[in-house]
Motif scaffolding. Structure first.
Motif, PDB file in Angstrom:
ATOM      1  N   LEU A   1      14.265  21.319  67.933  1.00 30.21           N
ATOM      2  CA  LEU A   1      13.938  20.739  69.225  1.00 30.21           C
ATOM      3  C   LEU A   1      14.223  19.243  69.345  1.00 30.21           C
ATOM      4  O   LEU A   1      14.780  18.810  70.357  1.00 30.21           O
ATOM      5  N   PRO A   2      13.873  18.426  68.354  1.00 31.64           N
ATOM      6  CA  PRO A   2      14.171  16.999  68.505  1.00 31.64           C
ATOM      7  C   PRO A   2      15.671  16.725  68.621  1.00 31.64           C
ATOM      8  O   PRO A   2      16.083  15.764  69.278  1.00 31.64           O
ATOM      9  N   GLN A   3      16.481  17.591  68.007  1.00 27.93           N
ATOM     10  CA  GLN A   3      17.925  17.365  68.101  1.00 27.93           C
ATOM     11  C   GLN A   3      18.501  17.871  69.408  1.00 27.93           C
ATOM     12  O   GLN A   3      19.611  17.524  69.793  1.00 27.93           O
ATOM     13  N   ARG A   4      17.793  18.762  70.057  1.00 27.30           N
ATOM     14  CA  ARG A   4      18.292  19.318  71.323  1.00 27.30           C
ATOM     15  C   ARG A   4      17.249  19.074  72.412  1.00 27.30           C
ATOM     16  O   ARG A   4      16.618  20.002  72.900  1.00 27.30           O
ATOM     17  N   PRO A   5      17.085  17.829  72.838  1.00 21.46           N
ATOM     18  CA  PRO A   5      16.027  17.557  73.821  1.00 21.46           C
ATOM     19  C   PRO A   5      16.249  18.300  75.136  1.00 21.46           C
ATOM     20  O   PRO A   5      15.320  18.461  75.924  1.00 21.46           O
ATOM     21  N   ASP A   6      17.473  18.764  75.364  1.00 18.00           N
ATOM     22  CA  ASP A   6      17.733  19.468  76.624  1.00 18.00           C
ATOM     23  C   ASP A   6      17.401  20.952  76.541  1.00 18.00           C
ATOM     24  O   ASP A   6      17.422  21.662  77.526  1.00 18.00           O
ATOM     25  N   LEU A   7      17.117  21.416  75.342  1.00 15.42           N
ATOM     26  CA  LEU A   7      16.823  22.840  75.178  1.00 15.42           C
ATOM     27  C   LEU A   7      15.365  23.120  75.525  1.00 15.42           C
ATOM     28  O   LEU A   7      14.459  22.445  75.052  1.00 15.42           O
ATOM     29  N   LYS A   8      15.184  24.121  76.393  1.00 15.79           N
ATOM     30  CA  LYS A   8      13.824  24.502  76.765  1.00 15.79           C
ATOM     31  C   LYS A   8      13.441  25.772  76.022  1.00 15.79           C
ATOM     32  O   LYS A   8      14.264  26.664  75.846  1.00 15.79           O
ATOM     33  N   VAL A   9      12.193  25.836  75.617  1.00 18.08           N
ATOM     34  CA  VAL A   9      11.728  27.014  74.897  1.00 18.08           C
ATOM     35  C   VAL A   9      10.476  27.565  75.569  1.00 18.08           C
ATOM     36  O   VAL A   9       9.543  26.818  75.872  1.00 18.08           O
ATOM     37  N   ILE A  10      10.499  28.863  75.825  1.00 14.74           N
ATOM     38  CA  ILE A  10       9.297  29.517  76.348  1.00 14.74           C
ATOM     39  C   ILE A  10       8.834  30.516  75.297  1.00 14.74           C
ATOM     40  O   ILE A  10       9.597  31.393  74.901  1.00 14.74           O
ATOM     41  N   LEU A  11       7.619  30.354  74.834  1.00 16.47           N
ATOM     42  CA  LEU A  11       7.061  31.332  73.906  1.00 16.47           C
ATOM     43  C   LEU A  11       6.208  32.278  74.721  1.00 16.47           C
ATOM     44  O   LEU A  11       5.340  31.840  75.474  1.00 16.47           O
ATOM     45  N   MET A  12       6.466  33.567  74.583  1.00 22.13           N
ATOM     46  CA  MET A  12       5.657  34.506  75.328  1.00 22.13           C
ATOM     47  C   MET A  12       4.819  35.334  74.363  1.00 22.13           C
ATOM     48  O   MET A  12       5.310  35.791  73.335  1.00 22.13           O
ATOM     49  N   SER A  13       3.572  35.464  74.719  1.00 18.93           N
ATOM     50  CA  SER A  13       2.638  36.061  73.782  1.00 18.93           C
ATOM     51  C   SER A  13       1.584  36.842  74.550  1.00 18.93           C
ATOM     52  O   SER A  13       1.325  36.579  75.718  1.00 18.93           O
ATOM     53  N   ALA A  14       1.011  37.819  73.881  1.00 21.61           N
ATOM     54  CA  ALA A  14      -0.197  38.405  74.436  1.00 21.61           C
ATOM     55  C   ALA A  14      -1.290  37.348  74.286  1.00 21.61           C
ATOM     56  O   ALA A  14      -1.084  36.338  73.621  1.00 21.61           O
ATOM     57  N   THR A  15      -2.442  37.576  74.886  1.00 17.58           N
ATOM     58  CA  THR A  15      -3.475  36.542  74.794  1.00 17.58           C
ATOM     59  C   THR A  15      -4.184  36.633  73.448  1.00 17.58           C
ATOM     60  O   THR A  15      -5.371  36.898  73.361  1.00 17.58           O
ATOM     61  N   ILE A  16      -3.398  36.476  72.396  1.00 22.01           N
ATOM     62  CA  ILE A  16      -3.923  36.544  71.038  1.00 22.01           C
ATOM     63  C   ILE A  16      -3.600  35.233  70.344  1.00 22.01           C
ATOM     64  O   ILE A  16      -2.433  34.844  70.286  1.00 22.01           O
ATOM     65  N   ASN A  17      -4.583  34.554  69.871  1.00 21.82           N
ATOM     66  CA  ASN A  17      -4.354  33.386  69.036  1.00 21.82           C
ATOM     67  C   ASN A  17      -3.385  32.370  69.641  1.00 21.82           C
ATOM     68  O   ASN A  17      -2.522  31.828  68.958  1.00 21.82           O
ATOM     69  N   ILE A  18      -3.541  32.134  70.932  1.00 19.32           N
ATOM     70  CA  ILE A  18      -2.581  31.283  71.632  1.00 19.32           C
ATOM     71  C   ILE A  18      -2.558  29.870  71.078  1.00 19.32           C
ATOM     72  O   ILE A  18      -1.510  29.236  70.970  1.00 19.32           O
ATOM     73  N   SER A  19      -3.732  29.393  70.702  1.00 17.13           N
ATOM     74  CA  SER A  19      -3.797  27.996  70.258  1.00 17.13           C
ATOM     75  C   SER A  19      -2.934  27.769  69.015  1.00 17.13           C
ATOM     76  O   SER A  19      -2.410  26.681  68.815  1.00 17.13           O
ATOM     77  N   LEU A  20      -2.759  28.802  68.215  1.00 16.32           N
ATOM     78  CA  LEU A  20      -1.925  28.664  67.022  1.00 16.32           C
ATOM     79  C   LEU A  20      -0.514  28.241  67.413  1.00 16.32           C
ATOM     80  O   LEU A  20       0.055  27.305  66.838  1.00 16.32           O
ATOM     81  N   PHE A  21       0.039  28.915  68.413  1.00 17.12           N
ATOM     82  CA  PHE A  21       1.417  28.622  68.821  1.00 17.12           C
ATOM     83  C   PHE A  21       1.485  27.289  69.541  1.00 17.12           C
ATOM     84  O   PHE A  21       2.404  26.506  69.331  1.00 17.12           O
TER      85      PHE A  21
END
Lengths: 1165, 141
Positions: free
Chosen positions: A322-342
């Protein structure tokens, strides 16, 4: 207007009696404007007996005129048939209507608004239709005007118009419904928030439970917002395909290609693709190629909560990227399990939480009384499950729909409950019981989506596959056994264990949720609430449960640094990492500094187990690529043999001719080849062929795909000559071939179109009294009835059948020595996965045969293993040497035919099973492959890898074999090294590269390997006891006078082994380090010996003897093992001290060191 | 099974055919119904949809390729302008009717007496079911 003239004259056979008072509409003009069109009453009675729209000839005339190639509907198409069906219905409907319809006068006042003023005053349904057909010009097309009565033509046109309008309404209705559904999804209200958050942050976590629509909608929101390079990863291949289809459909570009998918063997991407669904593994490979991932703007990582190995790794890679590709967007999709970890892993990334759409679910805990000491092997008790079925029957009236989903731990449990539930169902007639697990065929899996008849409920018995991977609608009841079978990995024993565990709270909730997707539901938990409270909150992530070899290899090849310090979201157990690193070093994939070796970097690119990757590489060296490709593919997919076949004698009998007593890989090899032949000879029957033999054809298709992928990889790496596609010579056959392919494409396309619709076929389950086996059969039969075998079509499109057939038929007649060589390749690939038969096996029942591996004693053969039915081929049959001193039992039996089993995996369920075994000659395999070989003084006692002891009858043959093995190993290694080195520096310019490994050399090596393998030396084979292993070595010696043994094993200088004692001859061979009862100084004892080649006669120690033999110039090149000269590379073999020496006395030439010269001269004295 | 398509001649295979279609069917813009907000990309506006020789439209329509079939010459009419108020409306029965011209429902209601009995009855009938809430969304894959 008015009647068209030609009609009268050529009225033809149909219309003699028709009163022509009808207006033929003018050609090429808009239909239905003229109210007079409707004046048709007069002829209503006279026509029917004469005029028949159902007559095929009549229809054809219309079709010729209206359904030409350039028309909207084409003759003979499916659409055409649909039209006639519609037509019939419309006729019936209109007959009813016209009967009571009376003419109304147009009495409407003209409207003041011009747009309304010219509305037709007499209503006609045709005015409601906003299109018109340009029919054939009757004046131009004389045939039509001539043979068809105009009012019939008009009737036909009218029907056609209604048909087209109906089609428009239908399609538009679907479009509108689609949009309504999309808008109604819970996530729809969060679309803007997600996009907005993504604008402000690089990483966004979208958390939402199943059913909120995140997987299908988020990519579309991105698309609508103008993003065009979106990748969405999925943990499973199936999900990629189905999501791409669904999203393509929803975004109305199903057949355009804005939405595509990319999985192992298939890609639907093109330049127009804006969203691609791909597997995590594939994305990682893309990163491997281009670490900055320039091809994507947005990356969606779906199902991160499932914590798959690759997903966890991907997250780590992304965090660094990510720091090398500041233009890259990332969406993490998860069930509502342990969200704070991600969220916290990505520097407190913002979370958009979307509520799921769940109806209230009642939870009932029904803990089972622990039965008094039932043994672990005992079957699951199905009664608690039946009680739930009963309870549902009693409490809920059958009119209230709602199906039952039962979560069981594994396949065995499913079949137990299936049997009981089916008996119950046949009594009550109120249940359809269906199994669901990953080993089922796709067709059988799909059955769970079918709908049960009225008054009957589905009862689906599933593994945890239905927890997240498969979503079935209409579930109202869930039974949760609370158990799951999971693979766990024992890094010490390199053993996979399939064990039953309690599930986690997260899984329990997930299971429960399945009951509330379509309405309020009930969840029966077959455990106590206190059990639930004691469950772990989350499942154990995969990285903590599995072997990490492949992961470490991939990490190395992506140069992400030391795996030990890689910032995983949750680090793996250090022991697993260390084992993996050690294993890869053992396998030669990493060197001593843990850097990737050439073979390692190649292995990293093969999407298979390291052992199978090695097989491929070794096979291509020996020009055994074709058979090895097949075997490697076969060993990399799930077993194609279905379970039901085990109980069916016909199946077993039909399969028998394909079985090979060499081992399972060869049986699989035969099955695949025979199948390819069947496909070539009488395609379409292959499905039947498979069923008869209890073979899951789907697995064979997978093998074919995998085989092709392997082949391409080997070609890419220069290990296999690129395929010269044998193009048929003449243009005719080329044309024919092309036609055939086009026909296949057409079939495929048709199937894909029809696919969506065909699935929803309702299923009336009449065969529910039948046992489960019939059920299976009928399902397959049903599948066979479905016109096209799409798998077959795809197969033929993807593969060059001729090439495959050529490979298969040449394999059918694989010569004996090729088979032997193939076994060597497999064994070397599989090494050190070896098992030794228990010495008392010959006295045991077939089912009680036991085997020992180095780390695990008392393993058994998997029931599907070919040796499970014929263990005698593994017994050491004969006592051929005769001198086996009375032979107490098999234990110390002297024989030249001891065998070991090389196996692909060791799987522990209720017992530890050896899976996919090949039998290999013990002594030769150990000499050729052992990482550690220790000898006693005269080399008659050998210990391989510190656990198997070989006692050879004579010291001479022992020394001979050992020397031969050393040479063969060195040569094999060198051939392999050069081949790999070549591929490593393999740019384009290597065409004129001098072939570094010439064919002759390989041929000679294979010849000698075969001869070596065939050598018959009686020996005994024994697994060392624990105590013996502890006291195996003499240990470091104080007497360190190295025997002067120049040239014994190449130029290596002997040095005392620091821990074992004795002398380290090569990195694997340690001479005379074994503790024995015999004289410690036996190695110093010289006995007189005559060299069989040069006639040299003098007292020598065994070691000196070997040294001489290795260098004896008289030794024939291809002599028997033990007396060979390492001719190909004499310079390497010669000790630095050796000089050519010509003896005057015996007139012979030698290569001697000064001491040898002295010794030699002494002879002539 | 090579399909000859007009002047383009014989295509080597259907893949190319598909690609050709993609380039042709590039959307011109996004149609949006001003009453129900239904949106869909359209690829043609007019009375003579491309790739179709035998059908003409009786109004200036916004047309897309029918997304529910792979036949490239199948089109789907999305909507057109109301001949009274010029609002862009979809062809859905909740938004407009066609009776020799396109009329949006508000305009029909305003001028209901200009329409024949059948239309009036039809609208009456329609009102009842249209009050039903949007159907329960079915499964998501």
């Amino acid at each position: 207007m008015g009647r068209s003239g030609p009609g009268d004259q050529n009225r033809g056979q149909f219309c003699d009696s028709i009163v022509i008072s009808h207006n033929m509409p003018p050609p090429r003009t808009r239909e239905g404007r003229d109210p007079r069109d409707r004046h048709r009453a007069p002829r209503e009675e006279e026509a029917p007996e004469k005029w028949d729209f159902n007559c095929p000839d009549t229809r054809r005339l219309f079709e010729d005129a209206f359904f030409r190639d350039e028309d909207y509907i084409r003759q003979g198409s499916e659409e055409c048939q649909k039209f006639w069906t519609f037509f019939e219905r419309l006729q019936k409907f209109q007959n009813l209507k016209t009967a009571r319809k009376e003419e109304r006068d147009a009495q409407h006042p003209k409207h003041s608004i011009p747009a309304l003023a010219d509305l037709p005053c007499t209503y006609d349904a045709r005015y409601r239709i906003n299109l018109s057909i340009l029919g054939p010009d009757p004046r131009g097309a004389r045939g039509l005007g001539g043979r068809l009565p105009p009012e019939r033509v008009s009737e036909f046109r009218r029907a056609l118009l209604h048909y087209l309008d109906f089609g428009q309404k239908q399609s538009f209705g679907r479009l509108a419904k689609l949009q309504r559904e999309r808008a109604a999804l819970p996530i729809a209200q969060y679309a803007n928030r997600i996009l907005q958050t993504l604008k402000e942050h690089q990483v966004v976590v979208v958390a939402g439970d199943t059913g909120c629509g995140k997987s299908t909608q988020v990519p579309q929101y991105l698309l609508a917002a103008g993003f065009s390079h979106v990748a969405c990863t999925q943990p499973r291949r199936i999900a990629c395909v189905s999501l791409a289809k669904r999203v393509g459909f929803e975004s109305l570009s199903q057949y355009g290609s804005q939405v595509g998918y990319q999985i192992r063997f298939e890609s639907t991407c093109s330049a127009a693709t804006k969203i691609v669904f791909l597997t995590v593994g594939l994305l990682l490979r893309q990163i491997q190629r281009e670490p900055s991932l320039p091809q994507y703007q947005v990356l969606i990582v779906d199902e991160v909560h499932e914590r798959h190995l690759h997903n966890d790794f991907l997250l780590g890679v992304l965090r660094r990227l990510l720091p090398q590709r500041p233009d890259l967007k990332v969406i993490l999709m998860s069930a509502t399990i342990n969200i704070s970890l991600f969220s916290s892993y990505f520097d407190k990334a913002p979370v958009v939480q979307v509520p799921g759409r769940l109806f209230p679910i009642t939870v009932t805990y029904q803990p089972q009384e622990v039965e008094p000491t039932t043994s672990k092997l005992e079957k699951l008790d199905p009664r608690p499950f039946l009680r739930v079925l009963e309870a549902i029957d009693n409490k809920y009236p059958p009119e209230e729909r709602g199906d039952l989903l039962v979560f069981l731990s594994g396949m065995a449990e499913i079949s137990t409950v299936l049997e009981a539930a089916q008996t119950y169902a046949s009594h009550t007639q109120r249940w359809v019981v269906l199994p669901l697990h990953s080993a089922l065929s796709v067709a059988d899996q799909d059955k769970v989506f079918d709908v049960a008849p009225a008054g009957v409920r589905k009862c689906i018995l599933s593994t945890n596959i239905a927890e997240t991977s498969v979503t079935i609608d209409g579930i109202r009841f869930v039974v949760d056994s609370g158990k799951v079978k999971e693979m766990s990995y024992d890094p010490q024993a390199k053993l996979q264990r399939l064990q039953e565990f309690w599930i986690s709270q997260a899984s329990a909730e997930q299971r429960k949720g399945r009951a509330g997707r379509t309405g309020p539901g009930v969840c029966f938990r077959l455990y106590a609430e206190s059990d639930y409270d004691a469950f772990a909150p989350y499942p154990v992530p995969e990285i903590r449960r599995v072997a990490l070899d492949a992961l470490v290899l991939q990490m190395k090849s992506m140069s992400v640094g030391d795996p030990r310090t890689f910032p995983f979201i949750e680090p793996p157990p250090p022991a697993s990492l260390e084992t993996a690193i050690l294993y890869l070093r053992d396998q030669g994939a990493l060197d001593s500094s843990e850097a990737l070796t050439p073979i390692g970097s190649l292995l990293a690119q093969l999407p298979v187990d390291v052992v199978i990757g090695k097989m491929l590489i070794l096979g291509s060296t020996f020009h055994l690529a074709e058979p090895v490709l097949t075997i490697a593919a076969a060993l990399s997919v799930q077993s194609p043999f279905t379970r039901s076949a085990q109980s069916s004698p016909e199946c077993a009998a039909a399969r028998r001719p394909l079985e090979s007593d060499q081992g399972d890989p060869f049986t699989l090899f035969n099955v695949f080849n025979a199948w390819v032949q069947v496909k070539c000879e009488r395609s379409g029957n292959s499905r039947k062929w498979c069923r008869r033999r209890g073979v899951e054809e789907h697995r064979l298709y997978e093998m074919a795909n995998l085989r092709r992928q392997f082949k391409e990889l080997l070609e890419d790496h220069g290990l296999l000559a690129g395929a010269q596609v044998p193009t048929p010579g003449d243009s005719y056959s080329r044309l024919w071939q092309r036609r055939e392919r086009q026909a296949l494409y057409q079939l495929k396309r048709q199937h894909e179109e029809g696919g969506g619709r065909r699935r929803k076929v309702l299923r009336l389950h009449e065969d529910q009294d039948g046992s489960s086996d019939e059920d299976r059969g009928s399902a397959a039969a049903r599948g066979a009835g479905d016109s096209v075998d799409i798998q077959d079509v795809k197969f033929k499109l993807r593969h060059n059948l001729e090439q495959l057939q050529a490979a298969a038929s040449s394999a059918a007649a694989l010569p004996r020595d090729q088979t032997a060589l193939l076994k060597l390749v497999l064994a070397r690939g599989l090494y050190p996965q070896l098992a030794v038969p228990d010495p008392f096996n010959s006295g045991r029942k077939d089912s009680d045969q036991i085997f020992h591996t180095q780390a695990k004693q008392g393993t058994v053969l998997h029931p599907t293993c070919v040796f499970a039915n014929s263990p005698e081929v593994l017994h050491t049959r004969e006592q051929e040497a005769g001198d086996g001193e009375g032979g107490r039992d098999d234990k110390d039996k002297m024989s030249s035919r001891h065998q070991l089993l090389a196996f692909v995996s060791l799987l522990e369920t209720n017992k530890p099973y050896l899976v996919n075994c090949v039998r290999v000659p013990a002594l030769q395999s150990l000499l050729l492959f052992s990482r550690s070989l220790d000898t006693n003084g005269d080399c008659s006692r050998l210990v391989a890898d510190g656990w198997l002891e070989l006692q050879l009858a004579g010291s001479e043959s022992a020394v001979g074999l050992l020397a031969a093995a050393l040479r063969l190993r060195a040569r094999w290694e060198s051939v392999l090294d050069r081949q790999l080195a070549r591929q490593a520096r393999r740019p384009e310019e290597d065409e004129d590269d001098e072939a570094p490994v010439n064919r002759g050399e390989v041929a000679a090596l294979s010849r000698e390997l075969l001869r070596f393998t065939a050598s018959k030396v009686p020996y005994s084979l024994r697994r060392l006891t624990g105590l013996e292993v502890q006291n195996l070595y003499v240990g470091p010696q104080t007497v360190t006078a190295a025997p002067s043994l120049p040239g014994l094993f190449g130029s290596s200088t002997l040095s005392p082994h620091p821990t074992k004692g004795g002398y380290a001859v090569t990195d694997f061979l340690t001479y005379n380090c074994l503790m024995s009862d015999a004289d410690l100084y036996s190695d110093c004892l010289r006995t007189f010996w005559t060299c069989p080649h040069c006639g040299l006669h003098m007292p020598l120690t065994p070691l000196e003897r070997m040294a001489h033999e290795n260098t004896c110039p008289q030794a024939p090149r291809d002599g028997p093992p033990g007396a060979e000269d390492a001719a190909p590379e004499p310079p390497q073999k010669v000790s630095a001290l050796q000089r050519p020496y010509h003896c005057e006395a015996c007139q012979q030439d030698f290569l001697f060191t000064p001491t040898e010269v002295l010794r030699h001269r002494r002879q002539h004295v | 099974m090579c399909v000859v398509l007009g002047s383009e001649g014989a295509m080597p295979c259907l893949l190319i055919l598909q690609m050709a279609c993609e380039t042709e069917c590039r959307p011109l813009g996004v149609f949006k119904c001003q009453l129900c907000a239904l949106t869909a990309p359209y690829s043609y506006v007019g009375q003579k949809p491309p790739d179709t020789q035998s059908v003409v439209l009786l109004e200036e329509s916004y047309v897309m390729k029918d997304p529910f079939t792979s036949d490239k010459d199948r089109f789907l009419i999305l909507g057109s302008r109301c001949s009274l108020c010029s609002r862009l409306v979809c062809v859905g029965p909740e938004c407009s009717i066609f009776y020799s011209k396109r009329f949006c429902l508000p305009c029909v209601q305003k001028n209901i007496d200009a329409f024949p009995q059948e239309i009036r009855q039809d609208l009456e009938k329609r009102k009842v079911p249209s009050k039903r809430p949007a159907s329960q969304p079915s499964s998501r894959t």
